[in-house]
Design an enzyme around this catalytic site. Structure first.
Site: not given
Ligand code: LLP
Length: 463
Positions: A421, A360, A278, A320-321, A391-392, A364, A323
């Site tokens: 993503y 995205r 996150g 769990e990074p 087309c939108e 979002y 992004r």
């Molecule tokens: N761990 C778990 C259990 C998760 O569900 C996620 C993301 C991560 C780790 C990794 O999160 P990160 O470090 O990448 O933020 N599609 C959305 C993001 C959805 C994330 C879902 N889970 C976007 O494009 O912002």
């Protein structure tokens, strides 16, 4: 086209609430290192390179749109996370951000583990040789087949997300004559300061078992009774694109609180906690993300303090990074097709991709930056909206950005920080062909995910 062709060209202040967006940058040719991957540079002649390769040549060789992934940057970020957390913790890269076999190999070499959340991601991880014990399987509704495959392969952990799944995993493991290591995903009740669709720790949502009201404690009770399971810990993921450490700290405190309750009730000290991913990244120059070592220091301190207060041994920590590792390492290269000025409003710049390669912005309201990369320009800044060819009207890649007013069809523009993503959420909307991912390193470029072809589309359409 030059600025004189836009006598009444839109000015920033005409169309946006004051203070809502930044003023035009002082130098449109500058590439802010906060949003571009590490090896991206513009040389004295104005040529933009990545990994030592001219982006113009890359466009000729690989076509546009295409994602260019900076391998050195990716590996450096993996190392920064490993070093920040040290040998007493595990870093699981979240494959949902972007996964391919090449990426899995880089992760294995850089000693990261891997979080997968579907059978497809699991197959990719195993096909590329990630040792199963370094894989964690996630998901709020894993199929029986996905669980069986993970158990069979011997994944290091399955993160269980419901009462039904606790029984399901136990049953499958027992049938396979195994004892599966599991963590329980809990929701800690933190309001993460991010977009509603990517916040996951408030109670009213589909993930996890809430701490409040006792469901998480009940899950522990049930898991401890089942022979097919080895309950090793508790997992919390509070959301994505988060910039401050306070939410993680609250989560850590509450998770340790549950470990203390478990010890008091069952006499068992669970040995692991996972605090999810996150951490936010810079999509524009206004974003100011935390570094891995800052989050590592904050989390370690809070876990150690809470454990000491509760008289618990410090559990093994994992994160769990997704992004924060892959996001900043790639940009999307597009060719400009049309430039349409709407006097008094803004200029619409249409590129050869769009919401099919980056959903995205539409989904979002994400902010991105953009730059002209096939040449330099001394033209004035022009308030632009970069849109795709779908087309939108919601097909927007960059909502508000400044590009030089002499922008013309055939120019190449690049959108940085699209490593996470974007390819992984790409679609075939309007039968678009999903772009390739090209890895660049030390003057060499190689396709790691090839461009889709019309043949690929027709192969799925069985008539
Ligand atoms: N761990 C778990 C259990 C998760 O569900 C996620 C993301 C991560 C780790 C990794 O999160 P990160 O470090 O990448 O933020 N599609 C959305 C993001 C959805 C994330 C879902 N889970 C976007 O494009 O912002």
């Amino acid at each position: 086209m030059s600025r004189s062709a836009h006598p009444a060209g839109p000015r920033y202040a005409d169309v946006l609430p004051e203070g809502h967006h930044p003023a035009p940058p002082a130098d449109l040719n500058a590439l802010d290192p906060r949003v571009w991957s590490r090896t991206v540079a513009r040389d004295a002649a104005g040529t933009v390179t990545v990994g030592g390769l001219d982006v113009g040549h890359l466009a000729e060789e690989f076509g546009t749109p295409a994602y260019f992934l900076d391998e050195d940057d990716f590996r450096a970020r993996c190392r920064a996370w490993r070093e920040a957390f040290g040998p007493d913790a595990d870093v699981f890269y979240a494959g949902k951000a972007f996964l391919s076999r090449a990426v899995v190999r880089w992760l294995a070499e850089e000693e990261l583990n891997l979080d997968v959340c579907s059978g497809g991601e699991l197959s990719t991880a195993l096909a590329a040789g990630m040792p199963a014990e370094r894989i964690a399987l996630h998901g709020n509704n894993k199929s029986t087949e996905e669980i069986a495959r993970a158990v069979e392969a011997g994944v290091g952990r399955i993160v269980v997300d419901s009462f039904q799944e606790i029984v399901r995993v136990a049953h499958i493991a027992q049938k396979a004559g195994k004892r599966q290591r599991v963590q329980i995903r809990v929701t800690v009740g933190v309001e993460a300061h991010t977009h509603e669709f990517i916040a996951t720790a408030h109670e009213d949502q589909k993930f996890g078992l809430p701490l409040a009201g006792g469901q998480a404690a009940e899950a522990v009770r049930r898991a401890l009774k089942l022979d097919g399971l080895e309950l090793v810990g508790v997992h919390s993921h509070i959301g994505s694109q988060i910039f401050d450490t306070s939410g993680f700290e609250v989560a850590a405190r509450r998770v340790v609180g549950l470990l203390a309750e478990v010890r008091d009730e069952h006499g068992v000290e669970l040995p692991e906690i996972d605090l999810g991913g996150g951490l936010g990244i810079a999509y524009t120059s206004e974003d100011d993300p935390r570094e891995p070592h800052e989050i590592a220091t904050a989390l370690r301190a809070i876990v150690e303090r809470e454990c000491a207060a509760a008289g618990l041994a410090v559990p093994r920590l994992s994160v769990e990074p997704g992004r924060a590792i892959v996001g900043p390492t790639a940009f999307t290269l597009y060719e400009v097709g049309t430039v349409k000025e709407l006097p008094g409003l803004r200029t619409y710049v249409s590129v050869d991709g769009g919401m099919s390669d980056n959903i995205r912005t539409a989904l979002y309201d994400a902010d991105y930056s953009v730059a002209l990369v096939s040449r330099t320009s001394t033209a004035e800044p022009m308030l632009s909206r970069v849109v795709g060819k779908h087309c939108e009207s919601g097909d927007i890649v960059v909502r508000d950005a400044f590009l030089p007013a002499d922008l013309a069809p055939g120019d190449l523009i690049a959108v940085p920080a699209t490593g996470a993503y974007c390819r992984s959420m790409a679609s075939n909307y309007n039968h678009a062909l999903r772009p390739p991912v090209v890895a660049v390193k030390d003057g060499t470029a190689r396709v790691i995910v090839r461009r889709e072809t019309e043949e690929d589309l027709l192969r799925l359409d069985v008539g």
